[in-house]
Each structure stands twice: as C-alpha cells, then as structure tokens.
Enzyme design. Sequence first.
Site, PDB file in Angstrom:
ATOM      1  N   ARG A  91     -38.951 140.085  31.168  1.00 12.70           N
ATOM      2  CA  ARG A  91     -40.255 140.713  31.380  1.00 12.70           C
ATOM      3  C   ARG A  91     -41.244 140.351  30.273  1.00 12.70           C
ATOM      4  O   ARG A  91     -42.455 140.467  30.452  1.00 12.70           O
ATOM      5  CB  ARG A  91     -40.095 142.230  31.480  1.00 12.70           C
ATOM      6  CG  ARG A  91     -39.318 142.681  32.716  1.00 12.70           C
ATOM      7  CD  ARG A  91     -39.071 144.179  32.699  1.00 12.70           C
ATOM      8  NE  ARG A  91     -38.394 144.639  33.901  1.00 12.70           N
ATOM      9  CZ  ARG A  91     -37.061 144.655  34.044  1.00 12.70           C
ATOM     10  NH1 ARG A  91     -36.294 144.223  33.054  1.00 12.70           N
ATOM     11  NH2 ARG A  91     -36.504 145.092  35.157  1.00 12.70           N
ATOM     12  N   ASN A 123     -45.830 145.029  32.742  1.00 13.13           N
ATOM     13  CA  ASN A 123     -44.732 144.590  31.882  1.00 13.13           C
ATOM     14  C   ASN A 123     -45.194 143.696  30.734  1.00 13.13           C
ATOM     15  O   ASN A 123     -46.225 143.034  30.844  1.00 13.13           O
ATOM     16  CB  ASN A 123     -43.693 143.835  32.728  1.00 13.13           C
ATOM     17  CG  ASN A 123     -42.760 144.782  33.444  1.00 13.13           C
ATOM     18  OD1 ASN A 123     -42.338 145.783  32.889  1.00 13.13           O
ATOM     19  ND2 ASN A 123     -42.440 144.467  34.691  1.00 13.13           N
ATOM     20  N   ARG A 154     -32.267 152.742  40.162  1.00  5.95           N
ATOM     21  CA  ARG A 154     -31.332 151.680  40.563  1.00  5.95           C
ATOM     22  C   ARG A 154     -29.892 152.065  40.222  1.00  5.95           C
ATOM     23  O   ARG A 154     -28.969 151.805  40.995  1.00  5.95           O
ATOM     24  CB  ARG A 154     -31.720 150.375  39.879  1.00  5.95           C
ATOM     25  CG  ARG A 154     -32.974 149.739  40.465  1.00  5.95           C
ATOM     26  CD  ARG A 154     -33.451 148.543  39.655  1.00  5.95           C
ATOM     27  NE  ARG A 154     -34.547 147.848  40.347  1.00  5.95           N
ATOM     28  CZ  ARG A 154     -35.390 147.015  39.758  1.00  5.95           C
ATOM     29  NH1 ARG A 154     -35.268 146.763  38.448  1.00  5.95           N
ATOM     30  NH2 ARG A 154     -36.349 146.424  40.452  1.00  5.95           N
ATOM     31  N   HIS A 178     -37.406 149.132  29.194  1.00  2.66           N
ATOM     32  CA  HIS A 178     -37.374 148.676  30.586  1.00  2.66           C
ATOM     33  C   HIS A 178     -37.250 147.161  30.533  1.00  2.66           C
ATOM     34  O   HIS A 178     -38.221 146.414  30.648  1.00  2.66           O
ATOM     35  CB  HIS A 178     -38.647 149.086  31.321  1.00  2.66           C
ATOM     36  CG  HIS A 178     -38.741 148.528  32.714  1.00  2.66           C
ATOM     37  ND1 HIS A 178     -37.776 148.729  33.678  1.00  2.66           N
ATOM     38  CD2 HIS A 178     -39.690 147.752  33.304  1.00  2.66           C
ATOM     39  CE1 HIS A 178     -38.130 148.117  34.797  1.00  2.66           C
ATOM     40  NE2 HIS A 178     -39.286 147.509  34.590  1.00  2.66           N
TER      41      HIS A 178
END
Length: 305
Positions: A91, A123, A154, A178
């Site tokens: 990312r 991101n 998830r 993240h």
Amino acid sequence: MSRKVGIIGMGHVGSTVAHGLIAQGAFDDYVLIDTNEKKVTADAVDFRDAAANLNQHANIVVNDYAALADADVVISALGNIALQDNPNADRFAELPFTAKEVPQVAKRLKEVGFNGVIIAISNPVDVVTSLYQHYSGLPKERVIGTGTLLDTARMKRAVAERFGVDARSVYGYNLGEHGNSQFTAWSQVRVKGQPIASFTDRETLDEIAHEAMIGGHTVFYGKKYTSYGIASAAIRLALAVVSDSHEELPVSNYYEPLDTYLSYPAIVGRVGIIEQISLSLPAEEEEKLAYSADFIKRKFAESLQ
C-alpha cells in the site's frame, strides 16, 4: 438539523461510499469532490437519476469546498489504486501520490473552517491519517482512519467460514498497520462463546490468517481495485460518528503509548474518538504492535521530508 458529509475522491471506493450512504439516507447533504470534473459530475447526475426510486431525498453539491465548512464528516477516498498493482500488494506504493494530495486538501479544509471529523480511507491509511491531522491542525480525536476495520472483517469472514457461523458472531480485532505489518490479536478473538485459542492450535490460526489475507488479494488482483469491503467499513465508521453511537471499532487513531496513529479499538461518536479501549495483550502481540508502530512512524517521518 441536517446532516452533511463530504467525499473527496470519487473513484471506485469514493463512489461506492457515496452510493451506500445515499441509498440508505444516512445524510441529507452530500458534497462530492474530485479533480476529474467529468467523472464527479456524471456521478452526481447518476445519483439524481436514482432519486425517484429511493426512500430518502439527497441534496448533492459538486466540487465546492466552501460547502464543507459545516460538514459533520469528510471522507478522504483520494488515491491512485493502479500504484498498488505490485507483487507485494504494498500500500505504500501510493504514498508518493497521497503525500502530495493530502496537504492540499487539508489546507482547503482549514481555509473554509471545517471542524467536523475526517475519516481517511486513502492508502497507506495510517500515514495518511497522520498527515491529515498534521496539516489540518484538527484535534487528534477528530481525525480517524478506517485502518484495520476492513482487515478485521476479513479475519471474521475467514473464522466464520471455518467454524460455520455468521461473521457478525466472531469477536476480536486485527491491530496495527493497515498493511503488511498488521496482525490478528488471537488473544482477543472469541467464537461460539469461547476464546478461539482455547480450542484451536497455532497451525490452524496461521491457516485462517492466511485465508483472510488471500481473500483480500483475490479481490484486488481479480478486479485491480477493492470497493465493497472498504466502502462498507467507511460507511459504518461515518454512521458511528454522525449518530453518536459510541460503537467500539478497531480503527486508525492516535495511540499515545506508541506515539503514532495505528489501528486499536476505540469508542467512536460525534466528536470522533471518545475513548480508547485498553487491551491485555500477551508479550508477543505487544511486540508485534510496537513493530507495526515503528514502521508507521518511520514512513510518516519520511513523508514530511
């Protein structure tokens, strides 16, 4: 009193967020902003075409930063998703782009006197959230990122599929960045009323973690973008803010013990972060959190140079 939201960046994610909010009548006023005038105008007309078949009315304004002065929430969905199409799904490949865009957006928000809550999706979201707070000057509790709210979802999906329950019946968190340094805090995960670690061995937990990660990769490499999962996370967070729900969510917020933004559960309401939850993590998970924090801090410092 009307509710107003701004969405900056009307790509795959931003437009999906806008559609989800408009379809459920979450806000009264929507300010849609994008550098691609044709795209954002097309979205606005498309949403107006949907109006006759929706249960709630939506007032839509395009590319007017002044209209954000009294917004309750501004959602940052700007980015260049094509940059993430790399072998490691890194990312941080988007950081050169977002690190240039965020200061400009934050400056515009500051100029119009915006004093609501910023929700960052862009991101790498933990660094971007840090940048928004730095350049906007808003109190830390008013600048939040979606963080691992999606990664947690998830994980819950993977656990639910393994044990035959609904994903909403899985409790726990993914913490940290993240990104590639995030981790599932298995010490906090419960399913069927029991700590998952009490009836599952380490090998199985590693398999579940891999399944969760692969699921995300399947989405990205299959479509070359993600949309529904992250949009649902952003919508949930925006609703928690505007409804003052005091909901506990694992989102990117300023974590004082490690002096950085990272994902850690907090109570979310109208002012943003109301209270941070204190978790009792084993030493191994504390080390993983510290490692993730150091990585985010290093990248944030680099982005300011």
